[in-house]
Design a protein around this motif. Structure first.
Motif, PDB file in Angstrom:
ATOM      1  N   MET B   1       0.217  11.094   8.592  1.00 39.37           N
ATOM      2  CA  MET B   1       1.135   9.962   8.360  1.00 39.37           C
ATOM      3  C   MET B   1       1.229   9.673   6.861  1.00 39.37           C
ATOM      4  O   MET B   1       0.210   9.503   6.201  1.00 39.37           O
ATOM      5  CB  MET B   1       0.579   8.727   9.083  1.00 39.37           C
ATOM      6  CG  MET B   1       1.540   7.576   9.087  1.00 39.37           C
ATOM      7  SD  MET B   1       0.901   6.169  10.030  1.00 39.37           S
ATOM      8  CE  MET B   1      -0.476   5.651   9.051  1.00 39.37           C
ATOM      9  N   PRO B   2       2.469   9.649   6.324  1.00 39.07           N
ATOM     10  CA  PRO B   2       2.589   9.344   4.887  1.00 39.07           C
ATOM     11  C   PRO B   2       2.161   7.902   4.600  1.00 39.07           C
ATOM     12  O   PRO B   2       2.159   7.058   5.492  1.00 39.07           O
ATOM     13  CB  PRO B   2       4.075   9.553   4.601  1.00 39.07           C
ATOM     14  CG  PRO B   2       4.754   9.615   5.912  1.00 39.07           C
ATOM     15  CD  PRO B   2       3.750   9.846   6.976  1.00 39.07           C
ATOM     16  N   LEU B   3       1.771   7.651   3.347  1.00 38.86           N
ATOM     17  CA  LEU B   3       1.381   6.296   2.954  1.00 38.86           C
ATOM     18  C   LEU B   3       2.564   5.343   3.079  1.00 38.86           C
ATOM     19  O   LEU B   3       2.433   4.228   3.576  1.00 38.86           O
ATOM     20  CB  LEU B   3       0.875   6.312   1.503  1.00 38.86           C
ATOM     21  CG  LEU B   3       0.538   4.962   0.903  1.00 38.86           C
ATOM     22  CD1 LEU B   3      -0.703   4.381   1.553  1.00 38.86           C
ATOM     23  CD2 LEU B   3       0.346   5.087  -0.610  1.00 38.86           C
ATOM     24  N   LEU B   4       3.714   5.825   2.594  1.00 38.59           N
ATOM     25  CA  LEU B   4       4.921   4.997   2.649  1.00 38.59           C
ATOM     26  C   LEU B   4       6.054   5.832   3.217  1.00 38.59           C
ATOM     27  O   LEU B   4       6.280   6.956   2.766  1.00 38.59           O
ATOM     28  CB  LEU B   4       5.280   4.505   1.242  1.00 38.59           C
ATOM     29  CG  LEU B   4       6.568   3.687   1.130  1.00 38.59           C
ATOM     30  CD1 LEU B   4       6.409   2.345   1.816  1.00 38.59           C
ATOM     31  CD2 LEU B   4       6.940   3.479  -0.334  1.00 38.59           C
ATOM     32  N   ASP B   5       6.712   5.295   4.217  1.00 37.90           N
ATOM     33  CA  ASP B   5       7.823   6.018   4.826  1.00 37.90           C
ATOM     34  C   ASP B   5       9.023   5.075   4.919  1.00 37.90           C
ATOM     35  O   ASP B   5       9.039   4.168   5.744  1.00 37.90           O
ATOM     36  CB  ASP B   5       7.405   6.517   6.218  1.00 37.90           C
ATOM     37  CG  ASP B   5       8.401   7.553   6.739  1.00 37.90           C
ATOM     38  OD1 ASP B   5       9.458   7.729   6.091  1.00 37.90           O
ATOM     39  OD2 ASP B   5       8.121   8.173   7.784  1.00 37.90           O
ATOM     40  N   VAL B   6       9.979   5.301   4.037  1.00 36.68           N
ATOM     41  CA  VAL B   6      11.140   4.418   3.978  1.00 36.68           C
ATOM     42  C   VAL B   6      12.300   5.102   4.672  1.00 36.68           C
ATOM     43  O   VAL B   6      12.573   6.279   4.429  1.00 36.68           O
ATOM     44  CB  VAL B   6      11.509   4.107   2.510  1.00 36.68           C
ATOM     45  CG1 VAL B   6      12.760   3.258   2.442  1.00 36.68           C
ATOM     46  CG2 VAL B   6      10.350   3.415   1.813  1.00 36.68           C
ATOM     47  N   ASP B   7      12.961   4.360   5.554  1.00 36.44           N
ATOM     48  CA  ASP B   7      14.061   4.957   6.287  1.00 36.44           C
ATOM     49  C   ASP B   7      15.271   4.028   6.277  1.00 36.44           C
ATOM     50  O   ASP B   7      15.172   2.870   6.678  1.00 36.44           O
ATOM     51  CB  ASP B   7      13.612   5.239   7.731  1.00 36.44           C
ATOM     52  CG  ASP B   7      14.697   5.987   8.492  1.00 36.44           C
ATOM     53  OD1 ASP B   7      15.249   6.955   7.920  1.00 36.44           O
ATOM     54  OD2 ASP B   7      15.003   5.587   9.633  1.00 36.44           O
ATOM     55  N   PHE B  28      13.023   7.851   1.967  1.00 36.44           N
ATOM     56  CA  PHE B  28      12.088   8.743   1.270  1.00 36.44           C
ATOM     57  C   PHE B  28      10.705   8.483   1.821  1.00 36.44           C
ATOM     58  O   PHE B  28      10.474   7.506   2.543  1.00 36.44           O
ATOM     59  CB  PHE B  28      12.118   8.538  -0.247  1.00 36.44           C
ATOM     60  CG  PHE B  28      11.835   7.139  -0.695  1.00 36.44           C
ATOM     61  CD1 PHE B  28      10.532   6.721  -0.927  1.00 36.44           C
ATOM     62  CD2 PHE B  28      12.868   6.225  -0.894  1.00 36.44           C
ATOM     63  CE1 PHE B  28      10.269   5.433  -1.348  1.00 36.44           C
ATOM     64  CE2 PHE B  28      12.611   4.935  -1.324  1.00 36.44           C
ATOM     65  CZ  PHE B  28      11.302   4.539  -1.549  1.00 36.44           C
ATOM     66  N   ASN B  29       9.780   9.380   1.504  1.00 41.29           N
ATOM     67  CA  ASN B  29       8.391   9.086   1.866  1.00 41.29           C
ATOM     68  C   ASN B  29       7.443   9.579   0.798  1.00 41.29           C
ATOM     69  O   ASN B  29       7.821  10.330  -0.097  1.00 41.29           O
ATOM     70  CB  ASN B  29       8.045   9.663   3.237  1.00 41.29           C
ATOM     71  CG  ASN B  29       8.204  11.157   3.251  1.00 41.29           C
ATOM     72  OD1 ASN B  29       7.590  11.858   2.451  1.00 41.29           O
ATOM     73  ND2 ASN B  29       9.050  11.650   4.147  1.00 41.29           N
ATOM     74  N   LEU B  30       6.214   9.129   0.915  1.00 46.80           N
ATOM     75  CA  LEU B  30       5.261   9.323  -0.164  1.00 46.80           C
ATOM     76  C   LEU B  30       3.865   9.433   0.441  1.00 46.80           C
ATOM     77  O   LEU B  30       3.467   8.593   1.240  1.00 46.80           O
ATOM     78  CB  LEU B  30       5.350   8.083  -1.071  1.00 46.80           C
ATOM     79  CG  LEU B  30       4.666   8.095  -2.416  1.00 46.80           C
ATOM     80  CD1 LEU B  30       5.279   9.169  -3.289  1.00 46.80           C
ATOM     81  CD2 LEU B  30       4.846   6.742  -3.073  1.00 46.80           C
ATOM     82  N   GLU B  31       3.148  10.499   0.061  1.00 47.08           N
ATOM     83  CA  GLU B  31       1.765  10.650   0.531  1.00 47.08           C
ATOM     84  C   GLU B  31       0.831   9.928  -0.432  1.00 47.08           C
ATOM     85  O   GLU B  31       1.207   9.607  -1.555  1.00 47.08           O
ATOM     86  CB  GLU B  31       1.382  12.146   0.577  1.00 47.08           C
ATOM     87  CG  GLU B  31       2.259  13.005   1.454  1.00 47.08           C
ATOM     88  CD  GLU B  31       2.057  12.727   2.948  1.00 47.08           C
ATOM     89  OE1 GLU B  31       1.003  12.157   3.314  1.00 47.08           O
ATOM     90  OE2 GLU B  31       2.965  13.060   3.734  1.00 47.08           O
ATOM     91  N   ARG B  32      -0.395   9.705   0.021  1.00 46.13           N
ATOM     92  CA  ARG B  32      -1.400   9.116  -0.867  1.00 46.13           C
ATOM     93  C   ARG B  32      -1.570   9.953  -2.131  1.00 46.13           C
ATOM     94  O   ARG B  32      -1.604  11.177  -2.063  1.00 46.13           O
ATOM     95  CB  ARG B  32      -2.758   9.050  -0.154  1.00 46.13           C
ATOM     96  CG  ARG B  32      -2.822   7.913   0.816  1.00 46.13           C
ATOM     97  CD  ARG B  32      -4.154   7.805   1.495  1.00 46.13           C
ATOM     98  NE  ARG B  32      -4.035   6.791   2.545  1.00 46.13           N
ATOM     99  CZ  ARG B  32      -4.171   5.485   2.305  1.00 46.13           C
ATOM    100  NH1 ARG B  32      -4.481   5.064   1.090  1.00 46.13           N
ATOM    101  NH2 ARG B  32      -4.006   4.610   3.280  1.00 46.13           N
TER     102      ARG B  32
END
Ligand SMILES: Nc1ncnc2c1ncn2[C@@H]1O[C@H](COP(=O)(O)OP(=O)(O)OP(=O)(O)O)[C@@H](O)[C@H]1O
Ligand SMILES: [Mg+2]
Lengths: 305, 346
Positions: B1-7, B28-32
């Motif tokens: 699961m990514p740290l931040l997942d913007v949809d 967009f999304n962003l991993e730790r």
């Protein structure tokens, strides 16, 4: 800081000297004399009276003498109330005016500042519109309308409060409200403006981004800067409350400085006019100095210089 | 699961002059520990994207119309103010563009530095102050134990931005949002600030969203890139994909504007025209009016859909121009057209 205060005090002294000189000239240039009255006075008696008060001397000499006396704290005799000195009159009426003035100012601050903060925080809601419309009305109504209006409603119709005189605590209420409401309106508007300016700053956003709750943002981050306009107005407000007291003290028959001032001017009581003018001016000078000191204390970007 | 997942993040401003579609369906999304660069010209909605995540949009006139932003399994856009305050400054921190106005001039640096700690940690003020001094040392402020008691106006712009970084990272957040952290600074200081952010990120393992309108800054420091234009996503992918295989005409044009990639002695390339007015509805491709590629068909039409090119790399597949050729040839052709009449005259 001591240097700052000393310098400002010196400046204040010069201002007072200037005010004294101008008032002296204006009083001397006014037609008539303190001793003219409806009753005819024998010329030799008039000459004697004038000699007693020093009016037979040339203007320059009179100025030097009176200034010397004032510097020693002696404002001279009242030209009209023969058995009293100006200093005595001030000693009697100054406490009355101080009481009325400080209660009015306190009332203005206690009502105005919180109303302004509330209006800013809740801007564009009825908590903003209501106090701001009331304050607009307050600013538009001069004290000589507000005073009799309050006296009419609370004194004559509701019979809750005395409308004239100065005998007990209940006698303070109406005049202090009349004076205070007017300035409360100003303080409310200034505080609202100051707080709104602070709340729109970028660093408020920074604080929010740190998770700071709104009430902490108001008290800790915005109040200092937001109060500066209101504090700056304290000097002019005091001046206004003093001159407002001329009207209010006359309306409510209060034996304060304001009433004496009006009477002195009408009676051409030269020494009393001079003494009171210098006293009022000195109060304003001191108040402005205090305001400046508080401002520097609140705003780290200002320095004493 | 990514740290931040913007949809599908969508934020509009409902102003008197109409609806400003500042951010329109961005994902967009962003991993730790990862760094995402958001690039785009002025007004493309980068800041509003960041503020929306932190819920710092002034409401009204702003409103987050739809979308989700799952952070650590919870939707930032649905959080109550109380939950939000717990996340802000603790799990997610932010630094802003203008360090001159982002610190409170009425409060000491120390007060502002320890505020987030006091808010989010059970810590006494002595320990907090020590941590503040440490944090200042870590961002390279000399004499930190004394200077911590200064007021912001006693610091230069670069120093203040260091303070902002120290302040943002004092709680060791999972995510740092940096909205153009160097734009307002001297060129010489810009590199230092970027260096400090990178170094602190490595120390703490923080994920970073780095907003900039300079694609050059992104090249050196980001894992992923999101290219925005007119509030919309134009292209996104890994830094390599965006730099070596840009697909969207806008990304390609933006790349041409990086000063260090341009030939010496040549006039600096800028994209002609102005960014779109997002207070009016945009039909078709937002970049269409400024696009140097040969146009095909009418510009009115459906909004281009996001389409994958390769894993992790997608673009707003625009069917309004023929973007098969590299941008160099297109631009060279355009130059020729301009040059011809001049030659004729001579
Ligand atoms: N409070 C607001 N009210 C109305 N419109 C706003 C507001 N804040 C931003 N906008 C609009 O949203 C759009 C996107 O703005 P944003 O600040 O996100 O751009 P940006 O990409 O950060 O640009 P820059 O590089 O200049 O910082 C702009 O058209 C802007 O005018
Ligand atoms: Mg921005």
């Amino acid at each position: 800081m001591l240097k700052f205060i000393a310098l400002r005090l010196l400046q204040g002294m010069l201002v007072l000297l200037g005010i004294y000189a101008v008032t002296f000239v204006l009083v001397a240039a006014t037609p008539g004399s303190p001793f003219s009255s409806e009753r005819a006075i024998a010329p030799e008696i008039l000459a004697q009276i004038e000699a007693f008060y020093g009016y037979d001397k040339p203007l320059g000499e009179r100025f030097i003498t009176s200034l010397g006396n004032v510097l020693q704290g002696e404002f001279g005799p009242s030209a009209v109330y023969a058995n009293r000195t100006v200093t005595q009159i001030i000693a009697e009426s100054f406490p009355v005016s101080i009481k009325l003035g400080s209660i009015s100012l306190l009332l203005a601050l206690v009502l105005g500042v919180p109303a302004g903060i509330l209006a800013a925080v809740k801007r564009n809601t009825w908590l903003d519109y209501l106090p701001m419309s009331v304050s607009m009305a307050g600013i538009c109504l001069p004290t000589f309308v507000m005073g009799p209006l309050l006296a009419l409603v609370f004194g004559l119709i509701l019979k809750m409060l005395p409308v004239a005189g100065w005998y007990g605590p209940e006698y303070v209420v109406l005049p202090a409200t009349t004076l205070g409401l007017y300035y409360a309106a100003y303080f409310a508007r200034l505080t609202r403006g100051g707080m709104l300016e602070m709340l729109n700053q970028d660093w408020v956003r920074t604080a929010r981004a740190k998770g700071v709750p709104e009430h902490t943002i108001i008290w800790k981050h915005c109040l200092k800067g937001g109060l500066i306009p209101a504090i700056t107005f304290l000097g002019p407000a005091l001046a206004g409350i003093i001159s407002g007291s001329f009207v209010v003290e006359t309306i409510f028959q209060i034996p304060g400085l304001g009433q004496w001032f009006v009477r002195a001017a009408l009676n051409r009581d030269d020494f009393l006019v001079l003494g009171l003018t210098v006293l009022f001016a000195a109060m304003i000078v001191i108040m402005n100095l205090l305001v400046d000191i508080v401002q520097v204390a609140l705003n780290p970007r200002l320095k004493y210089d | 699961m990514p740290l931040l997942d913007v949809d599908d993040l969508t934020t509009y401003f409902h102003t008197r002059d109409g609806v400003v579609r500042a951010v329109d369906g961005v994902s967009f999304n962003l991993e730790r520990g990862e760094t995402l660069g958001i690039v785009g010209e002025s007004g493309s909605g980068k800041s509003v994207t960041c503020y929306s995540l932190m819920r710092l949009i002034p409401e009204p006139p702003g409103r987050i119309e739809r979308g989700t932003a799952m952070f650590d399994g919870r939707d930032l856009l649905q959080m109550s103010p109380k939950e939000l305050r717990k996340v802000r400054g603790d799990k997610i921190s932010m630094i802003f563009q203008d360090p001159m106005t982002s610190l409170n001039p009425y409060l000491r640096i120390s007060t502002q530095l320890i505020e987030a700690l006091q808010m989010h940690r059970d810590i006494d003020s002595k320990a907090a102050l020590n941590k503040a001094i440490e944090a200042l040392e870590e961002v390279g402020i000399p004499g930190a134990s004394k200077r911590v008691f200064s007021y912001p106006h006693e610091f230069s712009g670069g120093m203040r931005q260091r303070v902002m970084i120290a302040m943002a990272l004092i709680t060791e957040p999972d995510l740092l949002i940096a909205d153009e952290p160097t734009t307002a600074l001297d060129v010489t200081v810009q590199a230092q600030i970027m260096e400090i952010i990178k170094q602190r990120q490595n120390d703490l393992g923080t994920a970073v969203i780095l907003v900039t309108h300079d694609l050059g800054v992104v090249a050196g420091s980001c894992d992923k890139v999101l290219v925005m234009y007119g509030g919309r996503e134009m292209e996104s992918g890994s830094a390599d994909q965006i730099f070596y295989r840009p697909r969207h005409p806008y990304t390609r044009a933006l790349q041409k504007t990086i000063p260090s990639l341009q030939e010496k002695g040549q006039e600096l390339f800028t994209i002609p025209g102005l960014p779109p007015d997002v207070s009016k509805p945009i039909h078709g491709c937002a970049f269409h009016p400024r696009c140097p590629y040969p146009k095909i068909g009418s510009p009115e039409g459906e909004r281009p859909q996001l389409e994958d090119i390769e894993p992790g790399h997608c673009w707003a597949a625009c069917g309004f121009c023929d973007s098969s050729a590299p941008i160099e040839t297109v631009l060279a052709k355009a130059d020729d057209h301009v040059a011809e009449p001049v030659d004729g005259d001579a």
